[in-house]
Write a protein that holds these residues in place. Structure first.
Motif, PDB file in Angstrom:
ATOM      1  N   ALA A   1      39.706  16.402   5.693  1.00  0.00           N
ATOM      2  CA  ALA A   1      40.180  15.253   4.911  1.00  0.00           C
ATOM      3  C   ALA A   1      40.053  15.516   3.412  1.00  0.00           C
ATOM      4  N   LEU A   2      38.915  16.067   2.993  1.00  0.00           N
ATOM      5  CA  LEU A   2      38.682  16.329   1.575  1.00  0.00           C
ATOM      6  C   LEU A   2      39.692  17.331   1.028  1.00  0.00           C
ATOM      7  N   CYS A   3      39.866  18.442   1.737  1.00  0.00           N
ATOM      8  CA  CYS A   3      40.753  19.498   1.251  1.00  0.00           C
ATOM      9  C   CYS A   3      42.219  19.073   1.309  1.00  0.00           C
ATOM     10  N   ALA A   4      42.603  18.342   2.359  1.00  0.00           N
ATOM     11  CA  ALA A   4      43.986  17.872   2.453  1.00  0.00           C
ATOM     12  C   ALA A   4      44.303  16.868   1.352  1.00  0.00           C
ATOM     13  N   ALA A   5      43.370  15.957   1.079  1.00  0.00           N
ATOM     14  CA  ALA A   5      43.573  14.985   0.000  1.00  0.00           C
ATOM     15  C   ALA A   5      43.660  15.689  -1.347  1.00  0.00           C
TER      16      ALA A   5
ATOM     17  N   GLY B   1      44.704  18.798  -1.819  1.00  0.00           N
ATOM     18  CA  GLY B   1      45.998  19.469  -1.865  1.00  0.00           C
ATOM     19  C   GLY B   1      47.130  18.512  -2.186  1.00  0.00           C
ATOM     20  N   ALA B   2      47.112  17.323  -1.573  1.00  0.00           N
ATOM     21  CA  ALA B   2      48.155  16.332  -1.840  1.00  0.00           C
ATOM     22  C   ALA B   2      48.111  15.870  -3.289  1.00  0.00           C
ATOM     23  N   SER B   3      46.916  15.689  -3.829  1.00  0.00           N
ATOM     24  CA  SER B   3      46.785  15.293  -5.226  1.00  0.00           C
ATOM     25  C   SER B   3      47.343  16.360  -6.161  1.00  0.00           C
ATOM     26  N   CYS B   4      47.119  17.625  -5.821  1.00  0.00           N
ATOM     27  CA  CYS B   4      47.630  18.720  -6.650  1.00  0.00           C
ATOM     28  C   CYS B   4      49.153  18.808  -6.576  1.00  0.00           C
TER      29      CYS B   4
ATOM     30  N   ALA C   1      48.537  23.967 -10.651  1.00  0.00           N
ATOM     31  CA  ALA C   1      48.499  22.898  -9.648  1.00  0.00           C
ATOM     32  C   ALA C   1      49.053  23.386  -8.309  1.00  0.00           C
ATOM     33  N   GLN C   2      50.088  24.202  -8.341  1.00  0.00           N
ATOM     34  CA  GLN C   2      50.652  24.740  -7.104  1.00  0.00           C
ATOM     35  C   GLN C   2      49.644  25.642  -6.391  1.00  0.00           C
ATOM     36  N   SER C   3      48.927  26.463  -7.163  1.00  0.00           N
ATOM     37  CA  SER C   3      47.902  27.316  -6.570  1.00  0.00           C
ATOM     38  C   SER C   3      46.801  26.495  -5.928  1.00  0.00           C
ATOM     39  N   GLU C   4      46.377  25.440  -6.620  1.00  0.00           N
ATOM     40  CA  GLU C   4      45.318  24.592  -6.089  1.00  0.00           C
ATOM     41  C   GLU C   4      45.790  23.818  -4.861  1.00  0.00           C
ATOM     42  N   ALA C   5      47.066  23.413  -4.846  1.00  0.00           N
ATOM     43  CA  ALA C   5      47.601  22.717  -3.671  1.00  0.00           C
ATOM     44  C   ALA C   5      47.613  23.648  -2.460  1.00  0.00           C
ATOM     45  N   ALA C   6      48.075  24.886  -2.667  1.00  0.00           N
ATOM     46  CA  ALA C   6      48.098  25.853  -1.567  1.00  0.00           C
ATOM     47  C   ALA C   6      46.689  26.136  -1.064  1.00  0.00           C
ATOM     48  N   MET C   7      45.749  26.251  -1.981  1.00  0.00           N
ATOM     49  CA  MET C   7      44.366  26.500  -1.599  1.00  0.00           C
ATOM     50  C   MET C   7      43.803  25.311  -0.816  1.00  0.00           C
ATOM     51  N   GLY C   8      44.088  24.101  -1.279  1.00  0.00           N
ATOM     52  CA  GLY C   8      43.573  22.913  -0.602  1.00  0.00           C
ATOM     53  C   GLY C   8      44.089  22.775   0.814  1.00  0.00           C
ATOM     54  N   PHE C   9      45.398  22.964   1.003  1.00  0.00           N
ATOM     55  CA  PHE C   9      45.959  22.840   2.342  1.00  0.00           C
ATOM     56  C   PHE C   9      45.487  23.981   3.245  1.00  0.00           C
TER      57      PHE C   9
ATOM     58  N   GLY D   1      38.698  16.986 -11.128  1.00  0.00           N
ATOM     59  CA  GLY D   1      38.219  16.427  -9.872  1.00  0.00           C
ATOM     60  C   GLY D   1      38.665  17.248  -8.671  1.00  0.00           C
ATOM     61  N   CYS D   2      39.915  17.729  -8.710  1.00  0.00           N
ATOM     62  CA  CYS D   2      40.409  18.587  -7.628  1.00  0.00           C
ATOM     63  C   CYS D   2      39.596  19.872  -7.541  1.00  0.00           C
ATOM     64  N   ARG D   3      39.275  20.444  -8.687  1.00  0.00           N
ATOM     65  CA  ARG D   3      38.516  21.703  -8.686  1.00  0.00           C
ATOM     66  C   ARG D   3      37.091  21.490  -8.198  1.00  0.00           C
ATOM     67  N   VAL D   4      36.505  20.356  -8.539  1.00  0.00           N
ATOM     68  CA  VAL D   4      35.166  20.045  -8.031  1.00  0.00           C
ATOM     69  C   VAL D   4      35.194  19.900  -6.517  1.00  0.00           C
ATOM     70  N   ALA D   5      36.205  19.179  -6.008  1.00  0.00           N
ATOM     71  CA  ALA D   5      36.310  18.972  -4.558  1.00  0.00           C
ATOM     72  C   ALA D   5      36.501  20.297  -3.830  1.00  0.00           C
ATOM     73  N   MET D   6      37.385  21.151  -4.349  1.00  0.00           N
ATOM     74  CA  MET D   6      37.612  22.433  -3.686  1.00  0.00           C
ATOM     75  C   MET D   6      36.410  23.352  -3.812  1.00  0.00           C
ATOM     76  N   GLY D   7      35.723  23.293  -4.954  1.00  0.00           N
ATOM     77  CA  GLY D   7      34.512  24.082  -5.100  1.00  0.00           C
ATOM     78  C   GLY D   7      33.445  23.677  -4.097  1.00  0.00           C
ATOM     79  N   ALA D   8      33.310  22.362  -3.875  1.00  0.00           N
ATOM     80  CA  ALA D   8      32.361  21.875  -2.883  1.00  0.00           C
ATOM     81  C   ALA D   8      32.767  22.306  -1.476  1.00  0.00           C
ATOM     82  N   GLY D   9      34.098  22.270  -1.204  1.00  0.00           N
ATOM     83  CA  GLY D   9      34.573  22.718   0.094  1.00  0.00           C
ATOM     84  C   GLY D   9      34.305  24.200   0.333  1.00  0.00           C
ATOM     85  N   MET D  10      34.538  25.014  -0.698  1.00  0.00           N
ATOM     86  CA  MET D  10      34.268  26.443  -0.576  1.00  0.00           C
ATOM     87  C   MET D  10      32.776  26.709  -0.349  1.00  0.00           C
TER      88      MET D  10
END
Length: 206
Positions: A13-17, A19-22, A37-45, A190-199
């Protein structure tokens, strides 16, 4: 990815949200920021798909196939980031952010490769023999922990400042002033913080 199913679905849920935000941010961004933003979206999904519990606890063939597919997908993303950071067709506004993207992509290649090798050997990523290189895992964990804390603390003053900015109205009163640039920067952070936490969470499973 192994671990409790609840944690896995929360990561999905966190990573998909994220990615959608990006994706939404990329639609209204300038050229250099759009590439980020495109790179972060691809990474999130990609991270959301990797975190699906069924792929880690399903049939061995499914787990092995998915792990190698993620390794290839994140490898392509890593190659794209390396191309961008070395001055490809898209010029980046901030090279430091793309260096972070390079490291994030490399970390996901590392996690996916550990999954693939563990699945191929029949041990599973949770088995001590299927884990990654302890020093590499430790360095990546330290980096993302520091990154999340550092970026998170920098994000709070921006949010507070954005909420307090105002401009004088026609009647002499003060009304809130729209600051799309500030809001966009806050969303990006915020997107980078979320993805960093996911990683960080995914690296804990290696």
């Amino acid at each position: 990815m192994h671990g409790p199913a609840t944690i896995g679905w929360l990561l999905v849920a966190l990573c998909a949200a994220t990615g959608a935000s990006c994706v939404l941010r990329a639609r209204h961004a300038e050229r250099g920021q759009r590439a980020e933003a495109q790179s972060e979206a691809a990474m999130g999904f990609g991270m959301a798909a990797m975190a699906v519990p069924a792929l880690g606890g399903g049939a061995p063939v499914l787990h092995t196939t998915a792990a190698w597919a993620f390794t290839a997908a994140f490898g392509l993303l890593l190659a794209r980031e390396l191309w961008l950071v070395t001055g490809g067709r898209h010029r980046v506004a901030c090279r430091a952010w793309h260096l972070h993207h390079v490291l994030g992509s490399a970390a996901m290649v590392y996690v996916a490769l550990c999954m693939a090798l563990g699945a191929s050997s029949g041990t599973g990523a949770h088995h001590p023999g299927a884990g990654g290189v302890p020093m590499v895992t430790g360095v990546l964990l330290m980096y993302f922990a520091v990154y999340v804390l550092w970026t998170g603390t920098r994000l709070m003053p921006v949010a507070a400042g954005a909420g307090s900015m105002a401009t004088a109205g026609a009647d002499g009163g003060r009304r809130p002033m729209a600051l799309p640039v500030v809001r966009q920067a806050g969303v990006a952070a915020g997107c980078r913080v979320a993805m960093g936490a996911g990683m960080f969470a995914m690296l804990l499973t290696v």
